[in-house]
Write a protein that holds these residues in place. Structure first.
Motif, PDB file in Angstrom:
ATOM      1  N   ALA A   1      -6.074   0.226   0.552  1.00 20.87           N
ATOM      2  CA  ALA A   1      -6.309  -1.134   0.070  1.00 20.87           C
ATOM      3  C   ALA A   1      -7.411  -1.187  -0.978  1.00 20.87           C
ATOM      4  O   ALA A   1      -7.459  -2.132  -1.779  1.00 20.87           O
ATOM      5  CB  ALA A   1      -6.659  -2.045   1.245  1.00 20.87           C
ATOM      6  N   HIS A   2      -8.277  -0.179  -0.974  1.00 18.23           N
ATOM      7  CA  HIS A   2      -9.327  -0.098  -1.994  1.00 18.23           C
ATOM      8  C   HIS A   2      -8.900   0.763  -3.172  1.00 18.23           C
ATOM      9  O   HIS A   2      -9.732   1.127  -4.012  1.00 18.23           O
ATOM     10  CB  HIS A   2     -10.613   0.460  -1.382  1.00 18.23           C
ATOM     11  N   GLY A   3      -7.615   1.131  -3.239  1.00 18.12           N
ATOM     12  CA  GLY A   3      -7.104   1.834  -4.414  1.00 18.12           C
ATOM     13  C   GLY A   3      -6.995   3.331  -4.287  1.00 18.12           C
ATOM     14  O   GLY A   3      -6.582   3.989  -5.249  1.00 18.12           O
ATOM     15  N   ALA A   4      -7.349   3.893  -3.139  1.00 16.32           N
ATOM     16  CA  ALA A   4      -7.264   5.344  -2.988  1.00 16.32           C
ATOM     17  C   ALA A   4      -5.807   5.780  -2.939  1.00 16.32           C
ATOM     18  O   ALA A   4      -4.943   5.068  -2.413  1.00 16.32           O
ATOM     19  CB  ALA A   4      -7.983   5.788  -1.719  1.00 16.32           C
TER      20      ALA A   4
ATOM     21  N   ALA B   1      -0.471  11.078   5.434  1.00 17.00           N
ATOM     22  CA  ALA B   1      -1.166  10.554   6.615  1.00 17.00           C
ATOM     23  C   ALA B   1      -0.207  10.725   7.783  1.00 17.00           C
ATOM     24  O   ALA B   1       0.533   9.810   8.125  1.00 17.00           O
ATOM     25  CB  ALA B   1      -1.554   9.094   6.424  1.00 17.00           C
ATOM     26  N   PRO B   2      -0.201  11.906   8.397  1.00 20.53           N
ATOM     27  CA  PRO B   2       0.859  12.248   9.376  1.00 20.53           C
ATOM     28  C   PRO B   2       1.055  11.228  10.480  1.00 20.53           C
ATOM     29  O   PRO B   2       2.193  10.868  10.793  1.00 20.53           O
ATOM     30  CB  PRO B   2       0.392  13.604   9.928  1.00 20.53           C
ATOM     31  N   SER B   3      -0.026  10.736  11.096  1.00 23.93           N
ATOM     32  CA  SER B   3       0.157   9.807  12.214  1.00 23.93           C
ATOM     33  C   SER B   3       0.768   8.493  11.753  1.00 23.93           C
ATOM     34  O   SER B   3       1.633   7.915  12.424  1.00 23.93           O
ATOM     35  CB  SER B   3      -1.182   9.552  12.917  1.00 23.93           C
ATOM     36  N   LEU B   4       0.356   8.005  10.592  1.00 22.74           N
ATOM     37  CA  LEU B   4       0.941   6.783  10.053  1.00 22.74           C
ATOM     38  C   LEU B   4       2.384   7.005   9.629  1.00 22.74           C
ATOM     39  O   LEU B   4       3.241   6.151   9.843  1.00 22.74           O
ATOM     40  CB  LEU B   4       0.130   6.312   8.845  1.00 22.74           C
ATOM     41  N   GLU B   5       2.659   8.139   9.028  1.00 31.96           N
ATOM     42  CA  GLU B   5       3.996   8.390   8.518  1.00 31.96           C
ATOM     43  C   GLU B   5       5.023   8.435   9.647  1.00 31.96           C
ATOM     44  O   GLU B   5       6.173   8.032   9.466  1.00 31.96           O
ATOM     45  CB  GLU B   5       4.010   9.692   7.713  1.00 31.96           C
ATOM     46  N   GLU B   6       4.608   8.895  10.826  1.00 32.43           N
ATOM     47  CA  GLU B   6       5.531   8.922  11.952  1.00 32.43           C
ATOM     48  C   GLU B   6       5.971   7.503  12.322  1.00 32.43           C
ATOM     49  O   GLU B   6       7.159   7.231  12.512  1.00 32.43           O
ATOM     50  CB  GLU B   6       4.881   9.616  13.151  1.00 32.43           C
ATOM     51  N   GLY B   7       4.998   6.587  12.432  1.00 29.65           N
ATOM     52  CA  GLY B   7       5.338   5.209  12.750  1.00 29.65           C
ATOM     53  C   GLY B   7       6.108   4.531  11.637  1.00 29.65           C
ATOM     54  O   GLY B   7       7.058   3.770  11.888  1.00 29.65           O
TER      55      GLY B   7
ATOM     56  N   LYS C   1      -8.481   3.304   8.884  1.00 32.76           N
ATOM     57  CA  LYS C   1      -9.326   3.859   7.821  1.00 32.76           C
ATOM     58  C   LYS C   1      -8.469   4.272   6.629  1.00 32.76           C
ATOM     59  O   LYS C   1      -8.813   4.000   5.464  1.00 32.76           O
ATOM     60  CB  LYS C   1     -10.127   5.049   8.328  1.00 32.76           C
ATOM     61  N   VAL C   2      -7.328   4.927   6.906  1.00 31.55           N
ATOM     62  CA  VAL C   2      -6.426   5.324   5.824  1.00 31.55           C
ATOM     63  C   VAL C   2      -5.900   4.092   5.093  1.00 31.55           C
ATOM     64  O   VAL C   2      -5.894   4.041   3.855  1.00 31.55           O
ATOM     65  CB  VAL C   2      -5.260   6.165   6.387  1.00 31.55           C
TER      66      VAL C   2
ATOM     67  N   LEU D   1       0.849  -1.188   0.000  1.00 33.75           N
ATOM     68  CA  LEU D   1       0.000   0.000   0.000  1.00 33.75           C
ATOM     69  C   LEU D   1       0.886   1.241   0.000  1.00 33.75           C
ATOM     70  O   LEU D   1       1.890   1.309   0.706  1.00 33.75           O
ATOM     71  CB  LEU D   1      -0.894   0.003   1.239  1.00 33.75           C
ATOM     72  N   ARG D   2       0.489   2.251  -0.770  1.00 39.38           N
ATOM     73  CA  ARG D   2       1.258   3.485  -0.858  1.00 39.38           C
ATOM     74  C   ARG D   2       0.676   4.506   0.128  1.00 39.38           C
ATOM     75  O   ARG D   2      -0.470   4.928  -0.008  1.00 39.38           O
ATOM     76  CB  ARG D   2       1.207   4.054  -2.275  1.00 39.38           C
ATOM     77  N   ILE D   3       1.508   4.880   1.103  1.00 41.92           N
ATOM     78  CA  ILE D   3       1.116   5.882   2.097  1.00 41.92           C
ATOM     79  C   ILE D   3       2.166   6.993   2.036  1.00 41.92           C
ATOM     80  O   ILE D   3       3.233   6.896   2.629  1.00 41.92           O
ATOM     81  CB  ILE D   3       1.056   5.289   3.516  1.00 41.92           C
ATOM     82  N   GLY D   4       1.859   8.029   1.273  1.00 37.45           N
ATOM     83  CA  GLY D   4       2.847   9.071   1.052  1.00 37.45           C
ATOM     84  C   GLY D   4       4.092   8.477   0.413  1.00 37.45           C
ATOM     85  O   GLY D   4       4.028   7.784  -0.599  1.00 37.45           O
ATOM     86  N   ARG D   5       5.261   8.718   1.026  1.00 36.02           N
ATOM     87  CA  ARG D   5       6.514   8.197   0.481  1.00 36.02           C
ATOM     88  C   ARG D   5       6.810   6.779   0.964  1.00 36.02           C
ATOM     89  O   ARG D   5       7.828   6.203   0.595  1.00 36.02           O
ATOM     90  CB  ARG D   5       7.674   9.121   0.859  1.00 36.02           C
ATOM     91  N   HIS D   6       5.928   6.215   1.769  1.00 38.14           N
ATOM     92  CA  HIS D   6       6.171   4.899   2.356  1.00 38.14           C
ATOM     93  C   HIS D   6       5.346   3.819   1.662  1.00 38.14           C
ATOM     94  O   HIS D   6       4.342   4.098   0.998  1.00 38.14           O
ATOM     95  CB  HIS D   6       5.835   4.904   3.846  1.00 38.14           C
ATOM     96  N   ARG D   7       5.788   2.586   1.842  1.00 37.58           N
ATOM     97  CA  ARG D   7       5.062   1.432   1.349  1.00 37.58           C
ATOM     98  C   ARG D   7       4.778   0.508   2.536  1.00 37.58           C
ATOM     99  O   ARG D   7       5.667   0.226   3.337  1.00 37.58           O
ATOM    100  CB  ARG D   7       5.880   0.669   0.295  1.00 37.58           C
TER     101      ARG D   7
END
Length: 514
Positions: A345-348, A353-359, A339-340, A303-309
């Motif tokens: 996972a549904h293609g969005a 996603a600041p909180s996720l990106e920190e982890g 939710k993010v 899954l692509r979350i900003g610059r992370h996978r």
């Protein structure tokens, strides 16, 4: 781990510290430690420069800082030495001062100097009566840091769904271990046994006949080791969320899987009641199905979350980092993150996603301070690990049906120890004594599971236990958690201030998140 306990040496409770310390010890009436125990501690400004945030926080609280010199290897006190960084907040009410209270937040390997002002803020009554001592355990923080310069911030990875995924993560673990080979002189001496001895040198250098202690998570094992090695030096010890003493070392995470799953299920019930906001499922079962779907999709295509996978090796680690807090705010934060991930996972397309990106940054960015490699060094020094990589794979496979999501994570979380370039200097400590102590914890703790807490209670036969029933949190005393329990804090305060242990084991009701 029965194998760990089997090779430990038994020390008789109540005997002098020089006799209680199992394993090799230098000859002589004081073990050759006089020059360390009698050293003069020079207290200085905690600030080391304009960018030292921890130093500034310590200074603002009124703390002073110092370095204490200790042997690298206590069997060779005339050999190389290391520095242990400590902070001190002197008792606010010196006329009623009753001693020194050392605090350790666990980890293993979390720096503890900053916890002196945190305890002062959380428990001013304790800070009034005690000199509060924070310590960065050897090789962490500012204590002769051990840094293998890993390309990732910490080793927290799932081996995924198949043998191919396992081989990938095992290769990564082998590479990380090889990066520590240049530090093999230090690696065997990173254990809780060595750090407990450092604590006793600090006690002696402070001029304290005995030491009080507040330890959380892995810090409970460190405290129990000190109790075993130095029973006559123990004043009042509080252990929050106790680690099973037989599980310490490379296998400490193995029991977590079913308890992480139970905590996830508890959270899923909360998320289902807030389906209108997070759209993760209207029942507990549907929320858990959403979580499993995210994992399956991430296994096929990260899954692509900003610059992370986020792939199947990382996704369970995100859950691990979030579980262990059961308050409303923590549950909402995990739901927002899921939710993010569900949207991704549904293609969005998720650009931020600041909180996720920190982890995710914590898991994937190159380490700068050596925190991850030092934590692994402590773990690998605390006990033996199987060098047969096949053993680790077979263990995961044996539990894949009953621990499908978390087993491949928790049963491989210390896989670098299988390739570690050094063996422990000593066998582990077998904890068995009747020194008084207070143990507090939650019955649904997913990170130091309750059966292990009970095992620590049995090993410390002079202890009393206070349990928060129905709580799914890790760490329960005010200084360590954002969701403190008044019942626990009252018991901790009575013991540390008045020396009053509960007459029997007791329970606190706890307030579950709504």
């Amino acid at each position: 781990m029965a194998a760990v306990a089997a090779v430990a040496l038994l020390a008789s409770p109540g005997c002098a510290s020089a006799l209680a310390a199992s394993g090799p010890r230098p000859s002589g009436p004081d073990g050759g430690l006089s020059r360390f125990e009698q050293q003069k501690i020079t207290w200085n400004d905690c600030r080391t420069g304009p960018g030292d945030e921890i130093g500034a926080q310590l200074h603002a609280a009124g703390a002073r800082c110092a370095e204490v010199t200790v042997p690298l290897d206590y069997a060779r006190p005339d050999g190389p030495t290391v520095k242990v960084a400590v902070s001190r907040l002197q008792a606010a009410d010196p006329g009623r001062r009753r001693g020194a209270l050392l605090i350790n937040p666990g980890g293993p390997g979390d720096p503890g100097r900053v916890y002196a002002p945190l305890l002062k803020e959380a428990e001013p009554a304790l800070a009034a009566r005690y000199d509060v001592i924070g310590m960065d355990p050897r090789f962490t923080g500012r204590s002769t840091p051990l840094n293998c310069h890993w390309p990732i911030g910490d080793y927290v990875r799932s081996t995924g769904h198949d043998r191919r995924g396992f081989e990938r993560i095992a290769a990564e673990a082998r590479d990380l271990a090889s990066r520590c080979a240049g530090l093999r002189e230090r690696l065997p001496h990173a254990s809780a046994r060595a750090t407990a001895r450092d604590m006793d040198v600090i006690r002696a250098a402070l001029g304290e006949p005995r030491l009080s202690y507040l330890g959380g998570s892995y810090g409970t094992y460190l405290g129990a080791v000190y109790m075993q090695l130095f029973p006559r030096r123990v004043d009042r010890f509080v252990l929050d969320s106790a680690l099973d003493p037989a599980a310490a070392g490379p296998g400490y995470a193995r029991p977590m899987g079913p308890y992480l799953a139970a905590a996830l299920k508890k959270w899923a019930g909360w998320a289902a009641r807030h389906h209108d906001r997070y759209r993760l499922g209207s029942t507990t079962a549907r929320v858990l199905a959403t979580v499993n779907r995210i994992d399956r999709v991430a296994a096929r295509d990260p899954l692509r979350i900003g610059r992370h996978r986020v792939d199947t090796h990382v996704f369970p680690a995100i859950l691990l980092l979030s579980l262990g807090r059961d308050g409303e705010q923590a549950y909402a934060a995990l739901a927002a993150d899921l939710k993010v991930l569900n949207d991704a996972a549904h293609g969005a397309e998720i650009t931020s996603a600041p909180s996720l990106e920190e982890g995710l940054a914590y898991l994937s960015s190159p380490e700068t301070d050596g925190a991850g490699s030092a934590r692994m060094a402590i773990t690998c020094a605390d006990g033996p690990a199987s060098r047969d990589v096949g053993d680790h794979y077979r263990d995961i496979q044996a539990h894949r049906a009953d621990e499908p999501l978390f087993g491949p994570l928790t049963r491989a979380m210390n896989l670098p120890c299988a390739f570690w370039p050094a063996s422990p200097a000593e066998p582990p400590t077998l904890i068995r004594n009747d020194v008084p102590a207070l143990i507090v914890g939650a019955s649904g703790d997913p990170k130091t599971p309750y059966p292990g807490q009970r095992a620590m209670h049995r090993a410390l036969s002079g202890s009393r236990m206070v349990t928060v029933r129905g709580a799914f949190r890790h760490l329960v005393s005010r200084v360590f958690t954002a969701t403190p329990d008044a019942c626990v804090d009252a018991a901790v305060g009575r013991y540390l201030l008045d020396g009053a242990l509960p007459a029997t084991d007791t329970t606190c009701s706890g307030t579950p998140a709504r």
